[in-house]
Design a protein around this motif. Structure first.
Motif, mmCIF file in Angstrom:
data_model
loop_
_atom_site.group_PDB
_atom_site.id
_atom_site.type_symbol
_atom_site.label_atom_id
_atom_site.label_comp_id
_atom_site.label_asym_id
_atom_site.label_seq_id
_atom_site.Cartn_x
_atom_site.Cartn_y
_atom_site.Cartn_z
ATOM 1 N N MET A 158 17.694 -2.874 17.956
ATOM 2 C CA MET A 158 16.489 -2.054 18.045
ATOM 3 C C MET A 158 15.876 -1.824 16.668
ATOM 4 O O MET A 158 14.698 -1.498 16.542
ATOM 5 N N ILE A 159 16.711 -1.974 15.630
ATOM 6 C CA ILE A 159 16.203 -1.819 14.268
ATOM 7 C C ILE A 159 15.105 -2.844 13.989
ATOM 8 O O ILE A 159 14.198 -2.600 13.186
ATOM 9 N N ILE A 160 15.174 -4.007 14.657
ATOM 10 C CA ILE A 160 14.161 -5.044 14.470
ATOM 11 C C ILE A 160 12.785 -4.490 14.813
ATOM 12 O O ILE A 160 11.803 -4.722 14.096
ATOM 13 N N GLU A 161 12.707 -3.755 15.922
ATOM 14 C CA GLU A 161 11.418 -3.183 16.322
ATOM 15 C C GLU A 161 10.950 -2.141 15.314
ATOM 16 O O GLU A 161 9.775 -2.105 14.940
ATOM 17 N N ILE A 162 11.868 -1.278 14.865
ATOM 18 C CA ILE A 162 11.501 -0.248 13.891
ATOM 19 C C ILE A 162 11.057 -0.889 12.579
ATOM 20 O O ILE A 162 10.022 -0.518 12.004
ATOM 21 N N ALA A 163 11.837 -1.876 12.116
ATOM 22 C CA ALA A 163 11.491 -2.546 10.859
ATOM 23 C C ALA A 163 10.155 -3.270 10.977
ATOM 24 O O ALA A 163 9.334 -3.247 10.052
ATOM 25 N N GLY A 164 9.908 -3.897 12.133
ATOM 26 C CA GLY A 164 8.644 -4.600 12.333
ATOM 27 C C GLY A 164 7.455 -3.658 12.305
ATOM 28 O O GLY A 164 6.431 -3.937 11.679
ATOM 29 N N GLY A 165 7.588 -2.515 12.990
ATOM 30 C CA GLY A 165 6.495 -1.543 13.011
ATOM 31 C C GLY A 165 6.215 -0.957 11.641
ATOM 32 O O GLY A 165 5.054 -0.825 11.221
ATOM 33 N N TRP A 166 7.278 -0.627 10.914
ATOM 34 C CA TRP A 166 7.092 -0.069 9.574
ATOM 35 C C TRP A 166 6.586 -1.130 8.595
ATOM 36 O O TRP A 166 5.900 -0.811 7.624
ATOM 37 N N ALA A 167 6.926 -2.391 8.840
ATOM 38 C CA ALA A 167 6.392 -3.465 7.995
ATOM 39 C C ALA A 167 4.882 -3.569 8.163
ATOM 40 O O ALA A 167 4.146 -3.816 7.193
ATOM 41 N N ILE A 168 4.409 -3.391 9.394
ATOM 42 C CA ILE A 168 2.966 -3.385 9.644
ATOM 43 C C ILE A 168 2.309 -2.233 8.887
ATOM 44 O O ILE A 168 1.258 -2.386 8.258
ATOM 45 N N LEU A 169 2.945 -1.049 8.937
ATOM 46 C CA LEU A 169 2.444 0.111 8.191
ATOM 47 C C LEU A 169 2.468 -0.167 6.694
ATOM 48 O O LEU A 169 1.536 0.193 5.957
ATOM 49 N N LEU A 170 3.521 -0.832 6.236
ATOM 50 C CA LEU A 170 3.666 -1.154 4.817
ATOM 51 C C LEU A 170 2.501 -2.023 4.341
ATOM 52 O O LEU A 170 1.926 -1.794 3.274
ATOM 53 N N VAL A 171 2.148 -3.020 5.153
ATOM 54 C CA VAL A 171 1.060 -3.922 4.771
ATOM 55 C C VAL A 171 -0.274 -3.179 4.756
ATOM 56 O O VAL A 171 -1.072 -3.312 3.818
ATOM 57 N N GLY A 172 -0.532 -2.380 5.795
ATOM 58 C CA GLY A 172 -1.803 -1.645 5.872
ATOM 59 C C GLY A 172 -1.995 -0.688 4.714
ATOM 60 O O GLY A 172 -3.066 -0.666 4.065
ATOM 61 N N THR A 173 -0.974 0.103 4.420
ATOM 62 C CA THR A 173 -1.082 1.043 3.306
ATOM 63 C C THR A 173 -1.102 0.307 1.964
ATOM 64 O O THR A 173 -1.764 0.733 1.024
ATOM 65 N N GLY A 174 -0.382 -0.817 1.893
ATOM 66 C CA GLY A 174 -0.360 -1.584 0.651
ATOM 67 C C GLY A 174 -1.715 -2.163 0.302
ATOM 68 O O GLY A 174 -2.108 -2.185 -0.873
ATOM 69 N N ILE A 175 -2.457 -2.624 1.307
ATOM 70 C CA ILE A 175 -3.795 -3.153 1.057
ATOM 71 C C ILE A 175 -4.705 -2.058 0.516
ATOM 72 O O ILE A 175 -5.493 -2.281 -0.416
ATOM 73 N N TYR A 176 -4.578 -0.857 1.083
ATOM 74 C CA TYR A 176 -5.409 0.259 0.585
ATOM 75 C C TYR A 176 -5.070 0.572 -0.870
ATOM 76 O O TYR A 176 -5.963 0.789 -1.702
ATOM 77 N N LEU A 177 -3.780 0.591 -1.198
ATOM 78 C CA LEU A 177 -3.374 0.914 -2.575
ATOM 79 C C LEU A 177 -3.773 -0.195 -3.555
ATOM 80 O O LEU A 177 -4.072 0.083 -4.718
ATOM 81 N N TRP A 178 -3.763 -1.448 -3.074
ATOM 82 C CA TRP A 178 -4.136 -2.564 -3.944
ATOM 83 C C TRP A 178 -5.639 -2.615 -4.203
ATOM 84 O O TRP A 178 -6.074 -3.077 -5.257
ATOM 85 N N TRP A 179 -6.439 -2.103 -3.277
ATOM 86 C CA TRP A 179 -7.893 -2.276 -3.334
ATOM 87 C C TRP A 179 -8.436 -1.914 -4.717
ATOM 88 O O TRP A 179 -8.135 -0.849 -5.243
ATOM 89 N N PRO A 180 -9.219 -2.817 -5.348
ATOM 90 C CA PRO A 180 -9.685 -2.587 -6.725
ATOM 91 C C PRO A 180 -10.465 -1.276 -6.871
ATOM 92 O O PRO A 180 -11.348 -0.976 -6.071
ATOM 93 N N ARG A 181 -10.105 -0.516 -7.892
ATOM 94 C CA ARG A 181 -10.784 0.755 -8.189
ATOM 95 C C ARG A 181 -11.166 0.780 -9.679
ATOM 96 O O ARG A 181 -10.598 1.523 -10.469
ATOM 97 N N ARG A 182 -12.069 -0.074 -10.025
ATOM 98 C CA ARG A 182 -12.635 -0.141 -11.375
ATOM 99 C C ARG A 182 -11.620 -0.570 -12.439
ATOM 100 O O ARG A 182 -11.864 -0.444 -13.611
ATOM 101 N N GLN A 183 -10.423 -1.074 -12.019
ATOM 102 C CA GLN A 183 -9.484 -1.562 -13.024
ATOM 103 C C GLN A 183 -9.807 -2.999 -13.389
ATOM 104 O O GLN A 183 -10.398 -3.732 -12.613
ATOM 105 N N ASN A 184 -9.373 -3.412 -14.585
ATOM 106 C CA ASN A 184 -9.672 -4.746 -15.092
ATOM 107 C C ASN A 184 -8.575 -5.759 -14.775
ATOM 108 O O ASN A 184 -8.767 -6.957 -14.906
ATOM 109 N N GLY A 185 -7.402 -5.286 -14.401
ATOM 110 C CA GLY A 185 -6.289 -6.192 -14.111
ATOM 111 C C GLY A 185 -5.463 -5.670 -12.962
ATOM 112 O O GLY A 185 -5.725 -4.602 -12.406
ATOM 113 N N GLY A 186 -4.430 -6.442 -12.591
ATOM 114 C CA GLY A 186 -3.555 -6.009 -11.518
ATOM 115 C C GLY A 186 -4.109 -6.269 -10.130
ATOM 116 O O GLY A 186 -3.549 -5.804 -9.141
ATOM 117 N N VAL A 187 -5.220 -7.011 -10.061
ATOM 118 C CA VAL A 187 -5.808 -7.341 -8.757
ATOM 119 C C VAL A 187 -5.302 -8.713 -8.306
ATOM 120 O O VAL A 187 -4.716 -8.858 -7.245
#
Length: 460
Positions: A158-187
């Motif tokens: 059952m951990i597979i389902e939990i890990a899969g769901g949280w991985a989806i959350l990880l990607v969604g939140t990660g894209i928001y955190l990565w989104w460029p905010r006037r920085q010159n590098g790290g994109v």
């Protein structure tokens, strides 16, 4: 008061709201990583190995799986191969697997009181018994069971389902955190040097940009193997456990046995019920394995198909094959007395949902795009490991001494409402993920209270 005079205050309020949202997303990204990253490393390593399962098994088990092709290249009859296997390892033959390649051995699955189910490998050209392994005892079956956590029982899976769901959350939140905010590098580039936290932050962000979509795809296509969501979707996709999709036209008596219990099969057909031989009890002579194999060959099953042998008077010969080419997937059940096909089902007979699920699973297992697809998928698995390791190093460099280093709470807790609404929807779609979200919310509440209590004691 002029509008111009209000602008600095309005700008500060907007900046504060943006900062609060960033903190809220960052906090849940941290929690998602805390839960998922150890599993992602395990899944990535075992998954990368399993992508090359045929190649690795052929090397590790070369003495069992590979034979020399003689000049005549005349094969021994399947029944003679079964007899040779039973002479060396007495028991009941339950499955015959046709050699997939000219230099491949035949595999006879034997069930015996002393050894249980085991695979006996036989040279198809001279009938020589090459050796034996426990059923599904190859190194790649071990890797597969580690990947799916099957070794640890249904609860652990059952951990597979939990890990899969949280991985989806990880990607969604990660894209928001990565989104460029006037920085010159790290994109799309990595700044700094390995001794600096900025290097690991940029490496994590840039790697996440390139592998995030693949993580999302693998998480979704891996869900069919999960304990709760996967089982429910499997049952629903199989049409009340009959399992035969629209397009199969023959109505025959059904047994209580399922395809997934007698032979490896596609995920969407694991619950498909096996038909009975309607000629049973009429005094007819049962056809031989050789006759059944000849029928499967005439029907054009892809080489390497498995034949499950009938184990009762009502049983059938079940031929099944799941090669890399999805269009060649096939399940055929033969009446054991007449040799007549009772069910002949291929990928083309699946409904739209079944075809989509099987395609996703095929890609997930590295079967869809040949060697190039295997290499690319293995590269993404390596990227997942880099993502997880960089997250750990970045956290270690950032965390205060003696603290877990949880990202700070937003000053305005109301920003959590929209985020929690999104999480709630995900929790409804994936029940186990929803339950884990509730547990994490409770733990976060307790953590905040403990930190606040310590702060009040220190200030006093």
């Amino acid at each position: 008061m002029s509008v111009t005079a209000l602008e600095p205050g309005a700008r500060r309020a907007a900046d504060r709201a943006s900062s609060d949202l960033y903190r809220a997303v960052w906090r849940w990204h941290f929690y998602a990583g805390l839960l998922v990253l150890p599993f992602l490393i395990s899944l990535a390593v075992t998954g990368a190995l399993y992508i090359f399962r045929d190649e690795i098994d052929a090397i590790v088990h070369a003495d069992l799986k590979r034979v020399e092709v003689p000049d005549s290249a005349t094969r021994v009859a399947p029944s003679a191969l079964v007899d040779a296997a039973l002479a060396a390892h007495p028991g009941t033959a339950v499955k015959y697997t046709d050699p997939a390649m000219p230099d491949a051995s035949a595999e006879i699955t034997v069930n015996s009181a002393g050894e249980g189910r085991h695979a006996v490998y036989v040279n198809p050209y001279n009938g020589e018994v090459l050796g034996t392994l426990p059923d599904r005892g190859t190194v790649m079956w071990t890797i597969r069971y580690l990947h799916s956590l099957k070794y640890f029982g249904p609860t652990a899976r059952m951990i597979i389902e939990i890990a899969g769901g949280w991985a989806i959350l990880l990607v969604g939140t990660g894209i928001y955190l990565w989104w460029p905010r006037r920085q010159n590098g790290g994109v799309v580039t990595v700044r700094g040097r390995p001794r600096q936290r900025m290097f690991w932050r940029d490496l994590h962000a840039v790697t996440g940009l390139f592998v995030g979509g693949v993580i999302l795809f693998l998480a979704i296509t891996g869900m069919p193997w999960s304990g709760v969501w996967g089982a429910q979707v499997n049952q629903w996709a199989n049409g009340n456990n009959f399992g035969y999709p629209t397009g199969v036209r023959v109505a025959v008596p059904m047994s209580d046995e399922h395809v997934g219990h007698i032979a490896p099969t596609s995920w969407s057909l694991e619950q498909a019920r096996v038909p009975q031989s309607p000629t049973a009890g009429h005094g007819a002579r049962a056809i031989t394995l050789d006759e059944a194999v000849a029928m499967f060959d005439r029907l054009g099953l892809h080489r390497g198909y498995a034949v499950s042998l009938p184990t009762s008077a009502e049983g059938v010969y079940s031929g099944s094959v799941y090669p890399d080419d999805l269009t060649q997937q096939r399940v055929v059940h033969l009446d054991q007395y007449t040799g007549k096909p009772l069910i002949d089902m291929s990928y083309a007979d699946y409904g739209p949902l079944g075809r989509w699920l099987e395609w996703g699973i095929n890609v997930h297992m590295g079967q869809e795009f040949g060697r190039i697809g295997q290499i690319v998928l293995a590269g993404f698995c390596l990227g997942v490991v880099v993502l997880a390791v960089s997250a750990g190093v970045m956290w270690w460099k950032r965390r205060p001494s003696g603290s877990l280093g949880v990202p700070p709470l937003p000053t305005d807790r109301r920003v959590f409402r929209g985020l929690l609404a999104i999480l709630a929807v995900g929790g409804i779609v994936f029940p186990l993920v929803g339950a884990s979200l509730v547990v994490m919310l409770a733990l976060d509440w307790v953590y905040v209270r403990v930190v606040q209590r310590r702060a009040s004691v220190v200030s006093a």
